[in-house]
Design a protein around this motif. Structure first.
Motif, PDB file in Angstrom:
ATOM      1  N   VAL A 293       0.774  -1.219  -0.075  1.00 60.99           N
ATOM      2  CA  VAL A 293      -0.040   0.024  -0.100  1.00 60.99           C
ATOM      3  C   VAL A 293       0.996   1.286  -0.095  1.00 60.99           C
ATOM      4  CG1 VAL A 293      -1.823   1.195   1.282  1.00 60.99           C
ATOM      5  CG2 VAL A 293      -1.591  -1.216   1.488  1.00 60.99           C
ATOM      6  N   LEU A 294       0.616   2.056  -0.941  1.00 56.54           N
ATOM      7  CA  LEU A 294       1.444   3.359  -0.938  1.00 56.54           C
ATOM      8  C   LEU A 294       0.382   4.593  -0.828  1.00 56.54           C
ATOM      9  CD1 LEU A 294       4.162   3.136  -3.821  1.00 56.54           C
ATOM     10  CD2 LEU A 294       4.163   2.582  -1.472  1.00 56.54           C
ATOM     11  N   THR A 295       0.752   5.842  -0.138  1.00 56.07           N
ATOM     12  CA  THR A 295       0.091   6.909  -0.248  1.00 56.07           C
ATOM     13  C   THR A 295      -0.012   7.535  -1.551  1.00 56.07           C
ATOM     14  OG1 THR A 295       1.615   8.458   0.094  1.00 56.07           O
ATOM     15  CG2 THR A 295       0.246   7.305   2.047  1.00 56.07           C
ATOM     16  N   ALA A 296      -0.951   8.337  -2.118  1.00 55.25           N
ATOM     17  CA  ALA A 296      -0.926   8.882  -3.547  1.00 55.25           C
ATOM     18  C   ALA A 296       0.279   9.683  -3.454  1.00 55.25           C
ATOM     19  CB  ALA A 296      -2.114   9.873  -3.452  1.00 55.25           C
ATOM     20  N   ARG A 297       0.880  10.161  -2.413  1.00 54.06           N
ATOM     21  CA  ARG A 297       2.069  10.978  -2.586  1.00 54.06           C
ATOM     22  C   ARG A 297       3.360  10.080  -2.870  1.00 54.06           C
ATOM     23  NH1 ARG A 297       4.530  15.485   1.532  1.00 54.06           N
ATOM     24  NH2 ARG A 297       5.256  13.764   2.637  1.00 54.06           N
ATOM     25  N   GLU A 298       3.302   8.881  -2.064  1.00 50.31           N
ATOM     26  CA  GLU A 298       4.339   7.735  -2.552  1.00 50.31           C
ATOM     27  C   GLU A 298       4.200   7.383  -3.917  1.00 50.31           C
ATOM     28  OE1 GLU A 298       4.739   6.336   2.228  1.00 50.31           O
ATOM     29  OE2 GLU A 298       3.553   5.496   0.949  1.00 50.31           O
TER      30      GLU A 298
ATOM     31  N   LEU B 240     -10.459  11.974  -6.165  1.00 47.09           N
ATOM     32  CA  LEU B 240     -10.792  11.815  -7.655  1.00 47.09           C
ATOM     33  C   LEU B 240     -10.018  12.213  -8.619  1.00 47.09           C
ATOM     34  CD1 LEU B 240     -14.703  12.938  -6.886  1.00 47.09           C
ATOM     35  CD2 LEU B 240     -13.745  10.518  -6.967  1.00 47.09           C
ATOM     36  N   PHE B 241      -8.884  12.785  -8.118  1.00 41.98           N
ATOM     37  CA  PHE B 241      -7.900  12.976  -9.307  1.00 41.98           C
ATOM     38  C   PHE B 241      -7.082  11.651  -9.367  1.00 41.98           C
ATOM     39  CE2 PHE B 241      -7.625  17.815  -8.139  1.00 41.98           C
ATOM     40  CZ  PHE B 241      -8.277  18.213  -9.359  1.00 41.98           C
ATOM     41  N   ASN B 242      -7.254  10.668  -8.460  1.00 38.01           N
ATOM     42  CA  ASN B 242      -6.580   9.638  -8.668  1.00 38.01           C
ATOM     43  C   ASN B 242      -7.084   8.409  -9.294  1.00 38.01           C
ATOM     44  OD1 ASN B 242      -3.546   9.456  -6.966  1.00 38.01           O
ATOM     45  ND2 ASN B 242      -4.994  10.990  -6.044  1.00 38.01           N
ATOM     46  N   ASP B 243      -8.528   8.751  -9.609  1.00 36.91           N
ATOM     47  CA  ASP B 243      -9.299   7.758 -10.391  1.00 36.91           C
ATOM     48  C   ASP B 243     -10.383   8.761 -11.184  1.00 36.91           C
ATOM     49  OD1 ASP B 243     -10.673   5.743 -11.491  1.00 36.91           O
ATOM     50  OD2 ASP B 243     -11.510   4.929  -9.539  1.00 36.91           O
ATOM     51  N   PRO B 244      -9.713   9.387 -12.219  1.00 34.37           N
ATOM     52  CA  PRO B 244     -10.516  10.710 -12.990  1.00 34.37           C
ATOM     53  C   PRO B 244     -11.652  10.132 -13.454  1.00 34.37           C
ATOM     54  CG  PRO B 244      -8.360  10.094 -13.934  1.00 34.37           C
ATOM     55  CD  PRO B 244      -8.240   9.333 -12.769  1.00 34.37           C
ATOM     56  N   PHE B 245     -11.621   8.805 -14.071  1.00 40.78           N
ATOM     57  CA  PHE B 245     -12.907   8.136 -14.565  1.00 40.78           C
ATOM     58  C   PHE B 245     -13.785   7.465 -13.871  1.00 40.78           C
ATOM     59  CE2 PHE B 245     -10.093   9.463 -18.239  1.00 40.78           C
ATOM     60  CZ  PHE B 245     -10.528  10.326 -18.993  1.00 40.78           C
TER      61      PHE B 245
ATOM     62  N   GLY C  46     -10.988   9.755   2.680  1.00 41.11           N
ATOM     63  CA  GLY C  46      -9.888   8.994   2.285  1.00 41.11           C
ATOM     64  C   GLY C  46     -10.506   7.850   1.487  1.00 41.11           C
ATOM     65  N   VAL C  47     -10.010   7.844   0.159  1.00 43.44           N
ATOM     66  CA  VAL C  47     -10.501   6.734  -0.509  1.00 43.44           C
ATOM     67  C   VAL C  47      -9.553   5.782  -1.187  1.00 43.44           C
ATOM     68  CG1 VAL C  47     -11.815   6.123  -2.924  1.00 43.44           C
ATOM     69  CG2 VAL C  47     -12.508   8.219  -1.549  1.00 43.44           C
ATOM     70  N   PRO C  48      -9.550   4.372  -0.878  1.00 45.69           N
ATOM     71  CA  PRO C  48      -8.452   3.615  -1.416  1.00 45.69           C
ATOM     72  C   PRO C  48      -8.700   3.183  -2.835  1.00 45.69           C
ATOM     73  CG  PRO C  48     -10.075   2.492  -0.267  1.00 45.69           C
ATOM     74  CD  PRO C  48     -10.472   3.810  -0.333  1.00 45.69           C
TER      75      PRO C  48
ATOM     76  N   PHE D 221      -2.735   6.561 -13.458  1.00 41.80           N
ATOM     77  CA  PHE D 221      -3.677   7.481 -13.031  1.00 41.80           C
ATOM     78  C   PHE D 221      -3.282   7.784 -11.540  1.00 41.80           C
ATOM     79  CE2 PHE D 221      -7.600   5.846 -15.787  1.00 41.80           C
ATOM     80  CZ  PHE D 221      -7.353   6.936 -16.749  1.00 41.80           C
ATOM     81  N   THR D 222      -2.889   6.967 -10.647  1.00 40.14           N
ATOM     82  CA  THR D 222      -2.658   7.214  -9.288  1.00 40.14           C
ATOM     83  C   THR D 222      -1.409   7.911  -9.380  1.00 40.14           C
ATOM     84  OG1 THR D 222      -1.922   5.092  -9.092  1.00 40.14           O
ATOM     85  CG2 THR D 222      -4.067   5.282  -8.114  1.00 40.14           C
ATOM     86  N   GLY D 223      -0.523   7.788 -10.345  1.00 38.87           N
ATOM     87  CA  GLY D 223       0.818   8.506 -10.439  1.00 38.87           C
ATOM     88  C   GLY D 223       0.681  10.127 -10.664  1.00 38.87           C
ATOM     89  N   VAL D 224      -0.598  10.557 -10.507  1.00 41.97           N
ATOM     90  CA  VAL D 224      -0.667  11.894 -10.844  1.00 41.97           C
ATOM     91  C   VAL D 224       0.145  12.801  -9.984  1.00 41.97           C
ATOM     92  CG1 VAL D 224      -2.954  12.064  -9.400  1.00 41.97           C
ATOM     93  CG2 VAL D 224      -2.462  13.669 -11.127  1.00 41.97           C
TER      94      VAL D 224
END
Lengths: 391, 149
Positions: A25-30, A211-216, A292-294, A305-308
């Motif tokens: 598991v990584l945070t969106a920042r990581e 929602l920036f990490n799963d834009p669709f 927080g959404v996983p 997408f999650t590499g945004v």
């Protein structure tokens, strides 16, 4: 989007790994660096879940509660107040809904401008979570089956039969950066805006934002299990005002406020740290909500997408002095979230100081907390039963 | 000799508020000054937040001069407080802070409160959405937050 995928995982497989304590598991920042260094295909193989987080005022929030019947005679509570904040009683006998932006009944509002809006629905919710008792007052009009006319009692959170946080619109996907081109100071739900574009106020947690990490909305829909207010919540569908077809960047990120979530969760499991009553000078009350959404990394597209990163996110600059209140659909170009974070942006000819509304430190804390929950095996992923339309 | 800077909250009694006190203060004691805030109440009492800049001796002499005139001095640092447990570090307070005593640290993304820069104008106390900024007066903390803080 429809290219054959090199990596394919299911939520069930990921949940098996979570239960065995093996999930990565990584945070969106990581995840930003992970995708940069490994590439999306390797990152999709290595990483199972990316956790997101945001802590921001979200006005379309509230509490659906059942107060239980008092000692007989019973009541059909048609008018209800909690700490003098009116709740909506047009439901079954002892059900009511308390809205986050409802001010206390005797609040002077904007009669002395700018009003302070010291106490409202959001503050009642925070007080309940802090273990304080709130004073409930209800009026009934009297029926054969519910003859009681009045009821008054102090309630702690545990005294409610049920207390469900039920938020019709949360976690906006992108939001305006607010400026003011008029020549007087204005007070808005985006905070105070000095004349002649002297400050630019912005929300969202950027690359951490759900929602920036799963834009669709590939993985988010009815049944997605989330961190909500420090406890467990659920996505129950698209939020109100959800815009499924926004203009997008090449990466698929919306260029305007667009997707939204409707969420709910048991307030009795939540924490006051992540649900704060807030007062906006000259505007009103609200509730800051921690969400927080996983995001399950089902394939390389989800890894991508999650590499945004903050530099990918383009935020529209909107004039709240004239355009917004008059419904003029216009913006003054876009700035990147990375620019907003830097403390100043250029709007036209001038340099404008930027002012955030979303707590970045708490947003990150939420993503990290959710990561810990999943790593420890206590939080498994919910599988969306109905998808939210977005293209 | 190195210069020091003192930020003072001054309360002028009605009989003094009509006199050119600040003018004399800086002329006699050879000080630089910067008025951060000034107002006169309906009862003719004056309030001012004043920065004086000079060497230590001059500053002290200036403060003595003010006291002799009956002007009450409160150091500004004690005036505005942040309730640390309450602050969510959103950053909204930085929108109006005139002295940049409240500013966003771009690395930690936390709001810094630089007390030495605070002019105690009080704007942050009504702006802070979670009421983490409070004004302390002679009667204790203003703003209803005291309990539980």
């Amino acid at each position: 989007m429809n290219k054959p995928k090199m990596v394919k995982k299911t939520i069930r497989e990921i949940n098996d790994r979570i239960s065995k304590g093996q999930a990565v598991v990584l945070t969106a920042r990581e995840m930003i660096d992970a995708v940069k260094s490994m590439g999306k295909v390797v990152a999709a193989r290595e990483v199972d879940v990316v956790t997101t987080g945001t802590f921001s005022p979200m006005c379309s929030s509230g509490l659906l509660f059942n107060m239980g019947q008092p000692e007989p005679p019973l009541i059909k509570a048609s008018k209800v107040w909690l700490n003098d904040v009116p709740a909506y009683g047009g439901l079954a006998a002892v059900d009511a809904f308390l809205g986050a932006t409802e001010p206390s009944e005797d609040d002077p509002l904007n009669k002395v401008y700018p009003g302070r809006f010291n106490y409202g629905g959001g503050h009642v919710i925070e007080d309940l979570l802090k273990g304080e008792k709130v004073h409930l007052r209800a009026l009934g009009y009297g029926t054969d089956c519910y003859p009681r006319r009045t009821m008054e009692r102090d309630y702690a959170l545990e005294d409610f039969r049920s207390a469900e946080l039920l938020n019709p619109r949360n976690a906006y996907q992108n939001y305006n950066c607010a400026v003011n081109f008029s020549d007087k100071l204005i007070y808005t739900y985006m905070g105070p805006l000095k004349p002649r574009c002297a400050n630019a106020n912005y929300a969202t947690s950027g690359a951490l934002s759900p929602l920036f990490n799963d834009p669709f909305f590939r993985t988010i829909g009815l049944g997605t299990k989330i961190f909500l207010g420090g406890g467990i919540g659920w996505v129950i569908g698209a939020g109100t005002q959800h815009n499924p077809k926004p203009l997008r960047t090449e990466r698929g990120l919306p260029l305007t406020p667009s997707g939204t979530l409707m969420v709910k969760g048991d307030l009795k499991g939540m924490q006051s740290r992540y649900l704060r009553g807030v007062s906006f000078l000259g505007y009103g009350c609200s509730l800051s909500v921690g969400i927080g959404v996983p995001i399950p990394i089902l394939d390389e597209e989800m890894a991508w997408f999650t590499g945004v990163s903050d530099g990918d996110i383009m935020i529209p600059v909107v004039d709240y002095g004239h355009d917004y209140p008059n419904g003029v659909a216009r913006n003054h170009g876009h700035v990147s979230y990375a620019d907003l974070r830097s403390g100043a942006i250029r709007v036209g000819e001038r340099e404008t100081a930027t002012v955030p509304l979303t707590s970045y430190t708490l947003s990150l804390e939420i993503a990290q907390t959710l990561k810990q929950w999943i790593e420890s095996g206590t939080f498994t992923l919910g599988e969306a039963q109905e998808h939210i339309f977005s293209e | 000799m190195s210069k020091t800077k003192e930020t003072l909250c001054l309360t002028f009694p009605p009989e003094v508020s009509g006199q050119p006190v600040v003018c004399n203060l800086v002329r006699i004691n050879d000080l630089d000054f910067n008025i951060l805030k000034a107002r006169i109440s309906p009862k003719q009492e004056g309030q001012m937040t004043l920065e004086i800049i000079g060497d230590r001796k001059q500053c002290r002499a200036g403060m003595r001069y003010l006291k002799e005139l009956g002007v009450k001095i409160t150091p500004v640092a004690q005036k505005i407080q942040r309730i640390e447990d309450s602050c969510v570090h959103c950053g909204l307070c930085t929108a109006l802070c005139p002295t940049k005593a409240l500013r966003m640290d771009l690395n930690s993304r936390e709001v810094l409160f630089l007390r030495e820069k605070c002019s105690a104008c009080g704007l942050c106390t009504s702006l802070c959405p979670v009421r983490a900024m409070v004004l302390e007066t002679e009667n204790g903390i203003w703003e209803a937050i005291a309990e539980g803080a």
